[in-house]
Design an enzyme around this catalytic site. Structure first.
Site, mmCIF file in Angstrom:
data_model
loop_
_atom_site.group_PDB
_atom_site.id
_atom_site.type_symbol
_atom_site.label_atom_id
_atom_site.label_comp_id
_atom_site.label_asym_id
_atom_site.label_seq_id
_atom_site.Cartn_x
_atom_site.Cartn_y
_atom_site.Cartn_z
ATOM 1 N N LEU A 350 82.110 -2.457 43.036
ATOM 2 C CA LEU A 350 81.686 -3.832 43.325
ATOM 3 C C LEU A 350 82.340 -4.368 44.592
ATOM 4 O O LEU A 350 82.085 -5.509 45.003
ATOM 5 C CB LEU A 350 82.002 -4.751 42.142
ATOM 6 C CG LEU A 350 81.113 -4.560 40.914
ATOM 7 C CD1 LEU A 350 81.538 -5.508 39.806
ATOM 8 C CD2 LEU A 350 79.648 -4.786 41.247
ATOM 9 N N GLU A 375 101.686 2.602 21.841
ATOM 10 C CA GLU A 375 101.318 3.531 20.739
ATOM 11 C C GLU A 375 101.398 4.986 21.222
ATOM 12 O O GLU A 375 100.575 5.822 20.854
ATOM 13 C CB GLU A 375 99.908 3.277 20.183
ATOM 14 C CG GLU A 375 99.484 1.850 19.984
ATOM 15 C CD GLU A 375 100.272 1.124 18.920
ATOM 16 O OE1 GLU A 375 101.125 1.772 18.304
ATOM 17 O OE2 GLU A 375 100.045 -0.075 18.746
HETATM 18 C C1 LIG Z 1 102.174 -4.920 26.373
HETATM 19 C C2 LIG Z 1 103.072 -4.037 25.567
HETATM 20 C C3 LIG Z 1 103.152 -4.216 24.192
HETATM 21 C C4 LIG Z 1 104.020 -3.419 23.430
HETATM 22 N N1 LIG Z 1 104.115 -3.663 22.082
HETATM 23 C C5 LIG Z 1 105.052 -2.983 21.368
HETATM 24 C C6 LIG Z 1 105.300 -3.318 19.998
HETATM 25 O O1 LIG Z 1 104.637 -4.191 19.415
HETATM 26 N N2 LIG Z 1 106.299 -2.670 19.338
HETATM 27 C C7 LIG Z 1 107.077 -1.699 19.945
HETATM 28 O O2 LIG Z 1 107.964 -1.153 19.300
HETATM 29 N N3 LIG Z 1 106.849 -1.353 21.243
HETATM 30 C C8 LIG Z 1 105.878 -1.972 21.972
HETATM 31 N N4 LIG Z 1 105.670 -1.661 23.296
HETATM 32 C C9 LIG Z 1 106.488 -0.621 23.919
HETATM 33 C C10 LIG Z 1 105.719 0.682 24.135
HETATM 34 O O3 LIG Z 1 105.447 1.297 22.926
HETATM 35 C C11 LIG Z 1 106.573 1.554 25.072
HETATM 36 O O4 LIG Z 1 106.540 0.950 26.359
HETATM 37 C C12 LIG Z 1 106.062 2.980 25.147
HETATM 38 O O5 LIG Z 1 106.339 3.664 23.959
HETATM 39 C C13 LIG Z 1 106.682 3.757 26.321
HETATM 40 O O6 LIG Z 1 108.058 3.666 26.259
HETATM 41 P P1 LIG Z 1 108.916 3.240 27.549
HETATM 42 O O7 LIG Z 1 108.277 2.025 28.118
HETATM 43 O O8 LIG Z 1 110.343 3.175 27.182
HETATM 44 O O9 LIG Z 1 108.678 4.391 28.586
HETATM 45 P P2 LIG Z 1 109.446 5.805 28.627
HETATM 46 O O10 LIG Z 1 109.505 6.400 27.269
HETATM 47 O O11 LIG Z 1 110.727 5.630 29.359
HETATM 48 O O12 LIG Z 1 108.441 6.654 29.507
HETATM 49 C C14 LIG Z 1 108.350 6.501 30.927
HETATM 50 C C15 LIG Z 1 107.418 7.597 31.439
HETATM 51 O O13 LIG Z 1 107.970 8.894 31.124
HETATM 52 C C16 LIG Z 1 107.011 9.653 30.393
HETATM 53 N N5 LIG Z 1 107.687 10.472 29.383
HETATM 54 C C17 LIG Z 1 108.606 10.067 28.468
HETATM 55 N N6 LIG Z 1 108.980 11.103 27.694
HETATM 56 C C18 LIG Z 1 108.295 12.185 28.114
HETATM 57 C C19 LIG Z 1 108.237 13.559 27.715
HETATM 58 N N7 LIG Z 1 108.969 14.023 26.704
HETATM 59 N N8 LIG Z 1 107.394 14.393 28.384
HETATM 60 C C20 LIG Z 1 106.637 13.932 29.418
HETATM 61 N N9 LIG Z 1 106.642 12.645 29.849
HETATM 62 C C21 LIG Z 1 107.466 11.785 29.209
HETATM 63 C C22 LIG Z 1 106.117 8.625 29.722
HETATM 64 O O14 LIG Z 1 104.854 9.166 29.403
HETATM 65 C C23 LIG Z 1 106.034 7.546 30.798
HETATM 66 O O15 LIG Z 1 105.063 7.906 31.743
HETATM 67 C C24 LIG Z 1 104.795 -2.408 24.072
HETATM 68 C C25 LIG Z 1 104.696 -2.221 25.451
HETATM 69 C C26 LIG Z 1 103.861 -3.011 26.195
HETATM 70 C C27 LIG Z 1 103.805 -2.791 27.687
#
Ligand SMILES: Cc1cc2nc3c(=O)[nH]c(=O)nc-3n(C[C@H](O)[C@H](O)[C@H](O)COP(=O)(O)OP(=O)(O)OC[C@H]3O[C@@H](n4cnc5c(N)ncnc54)[C@H](O)[C@@H]3O)c2cc1C
Length: 398
Positions: A350, A375
């Site tokens: 767009l 999730e």
């Molecule tokens: C809008 C929003 C709502 C949310 N709501 C909830 C909620 O209600 N309850 C709750 O508990 N959490 C919630 N979360 C948190 C969410 O579940 C986490 O952000 C998510 O699980 C990722 O964890 P992190 O942000 O610590 O990233 P990290 O775990 O630090 O990951 C960072 C990056 O590294 C990659 N990575 C990590 N481990 C590995 C591996 N072993 N192999 C390859 N790649 C890897 C990941 O894929 C990602 O790209 C929410 C987050 C957001 C943004």
């Protein structure tokens, strides 16, 4: 056998939900995107007082169909077709409820249902993530210590969806994961039910986010938060950390369905704009005779169909009470990519209109990014799939 034909009931409910989305969500979606932390009370009250009379799936204990999870997927898809932030605001059990259904005793499940029979909108949420760990959920540090007939919780939880609605706006509750024994690894991790009004639990911050801005996401502090012994979900011999994984088996298809809704909204809007310009998509033409635009649209249609089929397969398994860990991770990983690709392509095709705030496409691109984060990120879901297919444990394949 899985059926690709929806029942008349599901078709009617999906149509009704789309009508709700058009009337109660789309007209105010931009406003709530621009005013993060304001809450869409008109929509919430409409769903609580009116919408639930038709969409009984949103009123726990009322919906008793053999295809109830499949129906839920269609409702999620259509609400998110309107706006996924509003899906997150729905006054119904959502992730906290899923955790209770996956880990709780019959008594605790009934307690959940009772709470949603009150007069006012109610919410639940689930708190697992901490500042040092999201994906590596087994590393949580929040502590639960038994003291007489209570559990005392301490720690901090980040990014808790609907924490404000559950604790401050309603008499809801949160499922909080904490470890009863750090030396015991995953075996020490347990889910606790924390009611609104419990001393020692408070929201310390509301996040400013890229997308889903109509939904509240909070930082939660637990300081000597005392809950009765019976608030340990599943009882002393409950499912423990396995319950968190079981929660995701249902939560992932639910989020995948939302992602399909965002992607379909984008595709519908793109096709509408192209039709206004007199451009028809010549489906069925060999690819080499198609325009580049037609190839893009057909490819997006195909990718979305693939993601939706994975989603409904994982939902069908839930309704059949069959394991669906691999399928739910597949659905979530697939739509995580597809929702981002389709919404980005929508903005691209767009041009300036896609990049401007005149339409909702740029917003859907921001909202759609979440599908591959919460999730379980795309990488984590691919790990889950690989472990299951190859027969490796979490320790063997990290
Ligand atoms: C809008 C929003 C709502 C949310 N709501 C909830 C909620 O209600 N309850 C709750 O508990 N959490 C919630 N979360 C948190 C969410 O579940 C986490 O952000 C998510 O699980 C990722 O964890 P992190 O942000 O610590 O990233 P990290 O775990 O630090 O990951 C960072 C990056 O590294 C990659 N990575 C990590 N481990 C590995 C591996 N072993 N192999 C390859 N790649 C890897 C990941 O894929 C990602 O790209 C929410 C987050 C957001 C943004």
């Amino acid at each position: 056998m899985i059926s690709f034909e929806n029942s008349q009931y599901i078709r009617d409910q999906h149509k009704y939900t789309e009508a709700v989305a058009l009337e109660h969500i789309r007209p105010v979606a931009r406003y709530f995107d621009d005013h993060e932390h304001e809450e869409p009370w008109d929509f919430i009250n409409f769903i609580w007082n009116e919408g639930r009379k038709t969409l009984k799936i949103l009123a726990p204990g009322e919906e008793n169909s053999e295809e109830s999870f499949m129906l839920q997927m269609h409702v999620n898809e259509a609400i998110s077709w309107g706006d996924m932030g509003f899906y997150m605001c729905l006054p119904y059990p959502s992730l906290g409820g899923t955790a209770i259904t996956s880990t709780g005793t019959e008594g605790q499940k009934n307690r959940l249902i009772e709470r949603f029979r009150g007069n006012k909108p109610t919410w639940t949420g689930m708190a697992l993530t901490e500042s040092h760990c999201g994906s590596d959920a087994m590393a949580i540090r929040a502590r639960a210590v038994q003291d007489g007939d209570s559990w005392v919780l301490n720690g901090e939880k980040l990014f808790v969806t609907n924490a404000r609605k559950s604790l401050d706006d309603s008499q809801g509750f949160l499922v909080i994961w904490a470890t009863t024994d750090p030396a015991a690894g995953h075996k020490g991790i347990k889910p606790f039910l924390v009611e609104a009004g419990t001393p020692g639990v408070k929201i310390t911050k509301l996040e400013d986010k890229l997308g889903l801005r109509s939904s509240d996401t909070a930082v939660l502090l637990l300081e000597d938060c005392r809950v009765p012994f019976e608030n340990l979900l599943g009882g002393p011999d409950g499912t423990g950390f396995k319950g968190a994984m079981k929660t995701f088996d249902s939560a992932r298809p639910a989020i995948a369905a939302c992602g399909c809704g965002i992607a379909r909204a984008t595709l519908d809007f793109l096709k509408e704009k192209l039709a206004e310009e007199g451009i028809k998509i010549r489906y069925g033409l060999p690819r080499n005779l198609m325009t580049s635009l037609e190839r893009d649209i057909v490819e997006m249609d195909a990718q979305l169909s693939a993601a939706w089929l994975l989603t409904i397969k994982s939902a069908w398994l839930v309704d059949q009470d069959k394991p669906n860990t691999v399928e739910s991770s597949m659905a979530k990983a697939k739509i995580g990519e597809v929702a981002s690709k389709i919404t980005q392509k929508g903005v691209e095709l767009l041009g300036a209109l896609g990049y401007s705030k005149k339409t909702l496409i740029e917003k859907w691109m921001r909202d759609g990014r979440i599908i591959d984060i919460f999730e379980g990120t795309g990488e984590i879901n691919r790990l889950v799939i690989a472990r299951r297919i190859l027969g490796y444990s979490g320790r063997e394949l990290k």
